[in-house]
Design a protein around this motif. Structure first.
Motif, PDB file in Angstrom:
ATOM      1  N   ILE A   1       0.858  -1.199   0.039  1.00 16.11           N
ATOM      2  CA  ILE A   1       0.003  -0.008  -0.089  1.00 16.11           C
ATOM      3  C   ILE A   1       1.033   1.362   0.003  1.00 16.11           C
ATOM      4  N   ARG A   2       1.883   1.320   0.950  1.00 13.74           N
ATOM      5  CA  ARG A   2       2.856   2.216   0.824  1.00 13.74           C
ATOM      6  C   ARG A   2       3.489   2.689  -0.513  1.00 13.74           C
ATOM      7  N   LYS A   3       3.796   1.248  -1.033  1.00  8.41           N
ATOM      8  CA  LYS A   3       4.408   1.568  -2.418  1.00  8.41           C
ATOM      9  C   LYS A   3       3.603   2.078  -3.495  1.00  8.41           C
ATOM     10  N   GLU A   4       2.297   1.806  -3.360  1.00 12.04           N
ATOM     11  CA  GLU A   4       1.187   2.380  -4.435  1.00 12.04           C
ATOM     12  C   GLU A   4       1.023   3.460  -4.052  1.00 12.04           C
ATOM     13  N   LYS A   5       0.843   4.177  -2.816  1.00 10.83           N
ATOM     14  CA  LYS A   5       0.672   5.480  -2.714  1.00 10.83           C
ATOM     15  C   LYS A   5       1.794   6.281  -2.944  1.00 10.83           C
ATOM     16  N   GLU A   6       2.985   5.859  -2.847  1.00 13.45           N
ATOM     17  CA  GLU A   6       4.120   6.911  -3.489  1.00 13.45           C
ATOM     18  C   GLU A   6       4.156   6.655  -5.003  1.00 13.45           C
ATOM     19  N   ALA A   7       3.782   5.600  -5.582  1.00 10.90           N
ATOM     20  CA  ALA A   7       3.611   5.713  -7.214  1.00 10.90           C
ATOM     21  C   ALA A   7       2.386   6.714  -7.608  1.00 10.90           C
ATOM     22  N   ILE A   8       1.449   6.682  -6.793  1.00 10.84           N
ATOM     23  CA  ILE A   8       0.266   7.628  -7.161  1.00 10.84           C
ATOM     24  C   ILE A   8       0.769   9.043  -6.904  1.00 10.84           C
ATOM     25  N   ALA A   9       1.443   9.165  -5.771  1.00  3.57           N
ATOM     26  CA  ALA A   9       2.008  10.454  -5.505  1.00  3.57           C
ATOM     27  C   ALA A   9       2.886  11.165  -6.890  1.00  3.57           C
ATOM     28  N   LEU A  10       3.835  10.341  -7.040  1.00  6.57           N
ATOM     29  CA  LEU A  10       4.611  10.446  -8.303  1.00  6.57           C
ATOM     30  C   LEU A  10       3.889  10.662  -9.582  1.00  6.57           C
ATOM     31  N   LEU A  11       2.924   9.901  -9.832  1.00  2.00           N
ATOM     32  CA  LEU A  11       2.125  10.085 -11.094  1.00  2.00           C
ATOM     33  C   LEU A  11       1.421  11.346 -10.822  1.00  2.00           C
ATOM     34  N   ARG A  12       1.004  11.813  -9.896  1.00  2.00           N
ATOM     35  CA  ARG A  12       0.210  13.220  -9.827  1.00  2.00           C
ATOM     36  C   ARG A  12       1.148  14.008  -9.973  1.00  2.00           C
ATOM     37  N   ALA A  13       2.484  14.213  -9.370  1.00  2.00           N
ATOM     38  CA  ALA A  13       3.348  15.176  -9.587  1.00  2.00           C
ATOM     39  C   ALA A  13       3.388  14.953 -11.068  1.00  2.00           C
ATOM     40  N   GLU A  14       3.901  14.206 -11.800  1.00  2.00           N
ATOM     41  CA  GLU A  14       4.163  14.081 -13.214  1.00  2.00           C
ATOM     42  C   GLU A  14       3.090  14.789 -14.142  1.00  2.00           C
ATOM     43  N   TRP A  15       1.669  14.208 -13.511  1.00  3.46           N
ATOM     44  CA  TRP A  15       0.659  14.888 -14.319  1.00  3.46           C
ATOM     45  C   TRP A  15       0.554  16.306 -14.060  1.00  3.46           C
ATOM     46  N   SER A  16       0.843  16.808 -13.031  1.00  2.83           N
ATOM     47  CA  SER A  16       0.653  18.111 -12.918  1.00  2.83           C
ATOM     48  C   SER A  16       1.624  18.959 -13.337  1.00  2.83           C
ATOM     49  N   GLN A  17       2.986  18.573 -13.885  1.00  2.09           N
ATOM     50  CA  GLN A  17       4.044  18.861 -14.710  1.00  2.09           C
ATOM     51  C   GLN A  17       3.670  19.094 -16.123  1.00  2.09           C
ATOM     52  N   LEU A  18       2.857  17.826 -16.667  1.00  2.00           N
ATOM     53  CA  LEU A  18       2.690  17.726 -17.844  1.00  2.00           C
ATOM     54  C   LEU A  18       1.585  18.722 -18.397  1.00  2.00           C
TER      55      LEU A  18
END
Length: 111
Positions: free
Chosen positions: A32-49
């Motif tokens: 769950i912790r790894k998935e939350k980190e992946a979600i946070a990374l994807l959200r940051a990437e999405w906001s950048q893109l």
């Protein structure tokens, strides 16, 4: 003596099962912790893109778009009337009816 051995086996089994469940819970929490980190990374990437200035720059570079001019818009009153659907016999009958006939239960009755 047998009761004591049976109780010891029962306690050992409960301890073993609880240890397995605790390990399973720890493993799931790690996933769950790894998935939350992946979600946070994807959200940051999405906001950048999806930054508007980045999209504007890409559109300017890759698309041959013209700027939008407001004088190209027209007023709504200049639009043509919506065409009447063909073959609407019930609508035609309603339009031809006398308003008194529509509001009364008896045709031709005066209210």
């Amino acid at each position: 003596m047998l009761a004591l051995i049976g109780a010891a086996v029962g306690v050992y089994r409960v301890k073993y099962e609880s240890t397995l469940q605790a390990e399973r819970i720890a493993k799931l929490r790690g996933e769950i912790r790894k998935e939350k980190e992946a979600i946070a990374l994807l959200r940051a990437e999405w906001s950048q893109l999806s930054r508007p200035d980045r999209i504007q720059e890409l559109a300017s570079r890759h698309l041959a778009l013209k700027s939008f001019e407001l004088d190209r818009l027209d007023k709504l009153d200049k639009l043509p009337e919506k065409p009447k659907p063909p073959g609407d016999p019930i609508g035609d009958m309603i339009e031809e009816m006398d308003p008194l006939d529509i509001t009364s239960s008896i045709p031709g009755a005066v209210q």
